[in-house]
Design an enzyme around this catalytic site. Sequence first.
Site, PDB file in Angstrom:
ATOM      1  CB  SER A  71      -0.838   0.185   1.086  1.00  0.00           C
ATOM      2  OG  SER A  71      -1.916   0.791   0.992  1.00  0.00           O
TER       3      SER A  71
ATOM      4  CG  ASP B 284      -4.382  -1.851   0.283  1.00  0.00           C
ATOM      5  OD1 ASP B 284      -3.700  -2.430   0.904  1.00  0.00           O
ATOM      6  OD2 ASP B 284      -4.195  -0.647   0.129  1.00  0.00           O
TER       7      ASP B 284
END
Length: 695
Positions: A507, A640
């Site tokens: 991320s 993600d």
Amino acid sequence: MQFLGRILDTVSSVSNLFSNPYRVRDVQLSEYNGKVLLKQEGRMALYRNQQSQSWDCLLLCPESPSMALRMFQVASEEDAMNWFPQYALKLRPFYEMLHPPLKPETLQPIVDCLRNHPDWSSAHIAVDTGLRDCLKHNYILSQMNARNGQGQTPLHLACERGDVGCVRELLEECQARTDVKDKNGETPMHFAAKQDSTLIIEALCAQLCAGVNELNGTGETPLHIACRLGKVEAVKGLLGGGARCDVMGSNGYPIHTAMKFNEKSCAEAILSVNPNQLLAEDPLYGGTPLHWAKTAEMSRLLLGQGCNVNYLSKTGESPLHILTKRGRFEAAMTLLTHGANPNIKGQDGNTALHLAMKLDHMDLIKALMVFGADVEIHNDLGETPGLIAARTSKGPNRKVLLNMLCSVGAERCHPPSFDTPLPSFNKAPPPGIGFEDIMYVAAAVTSMTRGFAEVDGLKTRSGKIDRLLCLDGGGIKGLVLIQMLIALEKEAGRPIRELFDWVSGTSTGGILALAIVHGKSMEYLRCLYFRMKEEVFKGSRPYETGPLEEFLKNEFGENTKMTEVTHPRVMVTSVLADRHPGELHLFRNYDPPALQRDPPYMSTATFQPLTVPQEQLVWRAARSSGAAPTYFRPMGRFLDGGLLANNPTLDAMTEIHQYNKALKAQPHYQGAVDNPQTSQSAWPQNESWSHRPFS
């Protein structure tokens, strides 16, 4: 009864006289039989009405012999004698040019204009009332360049009113001059610049208007005026009509005026025509337009054009000094996030932190310290920011500020003395494990691993031990990672990308990992995160993905492939969401190691093949790793990486282990170990390979 009627007529006349004596009315000409005719000029006649004790001005109408228009009815002979000559002279072009029958409502605006502006000529009145047909009258043509009390010609007036048709009539048919200046030194072009329209400016420029670059009495060209008033259309028209950006006014160039009055569109128009105005220096301080910026928006405009954020004016001050002195936090933050140096010395040797301490501005102080402001630097008087804080900070800020200075290691300072050196007392190290302890441990581990190390039973030189940097997710926590890496770089004296063989991230950590591999400095990345906050995280969740994708494209390049940078090796986590359960995927800048077997479902399920690293785009990898649900939309089939590996340490170590096992299986393993630069070409490409599934 006749007597009573005459009394009522008299009362009515007196009532009308006091209500509005200058109102134009239709009257019977027979009412003035027997009245005293005092004057007559052309069709204007002045009567004395003894019955109502008034002086009446009549306009005779040949088309209606029995009717007349009473122009005024006043009770003062002085007023009558004063106004009648002006009415007779200035109204003649109008009643001769207007089509009969004349009506009171047609003449009333003309009469009102005449009375309100007794210094105006008939040409001024024709322009103000919009009666362009009357401009062709010979008498009005003779007054075409006449000036009123302010020195303004009818063309000035037409430009001020924004009457394009009238301006063209004056220029093309009446030969009005464009170079006449009023009492303030302003030409008609100055007046046109106050209107947000290009039509009048184009009409003036078509006649080769001489005033396009003239300075008025206050040192402003028409372009300065348009920038001051925010008339962006006028700015564009002036620039297209020959206005110069390099004419110096009383406050600098037009670009400085646009910055001073926060007129972004005007500044953009100027820079689009003349980008060199980014370096234009004002005459007083030698400051660039960035020194004149007051808001974050205006600062971003100039920084986006590539201006020098650390440019010093003639007084030795950077834009950051100016904004700090003015207490403009948002604009100062914008400069810091675009690389402003907080340790540049300005007047009296003060840095921006010295100035913020004098203002006791906590937000600015914190921002400057976050961006690396030196708390121990001395100004010309020998004062450190800490000493200034101890002197000037008051109230609740004082304790907070002094504690904050101590927490960053500021030394205790005493007032400067010119006879003895500044005494200082080193602050005792805080209890517990600190950064220095971590560095000592790292040094000890390094010394222990010198010589040879054993990997899977094989001896290798210590230079071949894999050094791994793992950066976990967490949004704004990326700033904490950046601050730690800055400290690590400072201790090591080398860039982060030279300290590690592998970099892994999830991320926000994935974006950082890609940026590190592509050679971006940690100070730049700190600025990058703040800019991302401003440009990407706007509004409420879920955020628009367009700004994020444009941001990533600008930083990494729209067509940059993962394999264009091969060292250090990078792996960025993401989640394949087109299967159940979701599967962890690594974006790499190298070919993945071959697996001995595929996941069980691979034999029955058919999935779209994954793109090989040579074809993967860096910005798409960053976008996929940060596609956090509820924050951003998925990136195709990717979500993600934090959903399965927010801390990618274990996955990265597993990847390295498998990579090394695959390396040993190659026929020329020892040669690849001795020359790791050639090892990547030995790995088989496997489009369908991805990391182990997680439940």
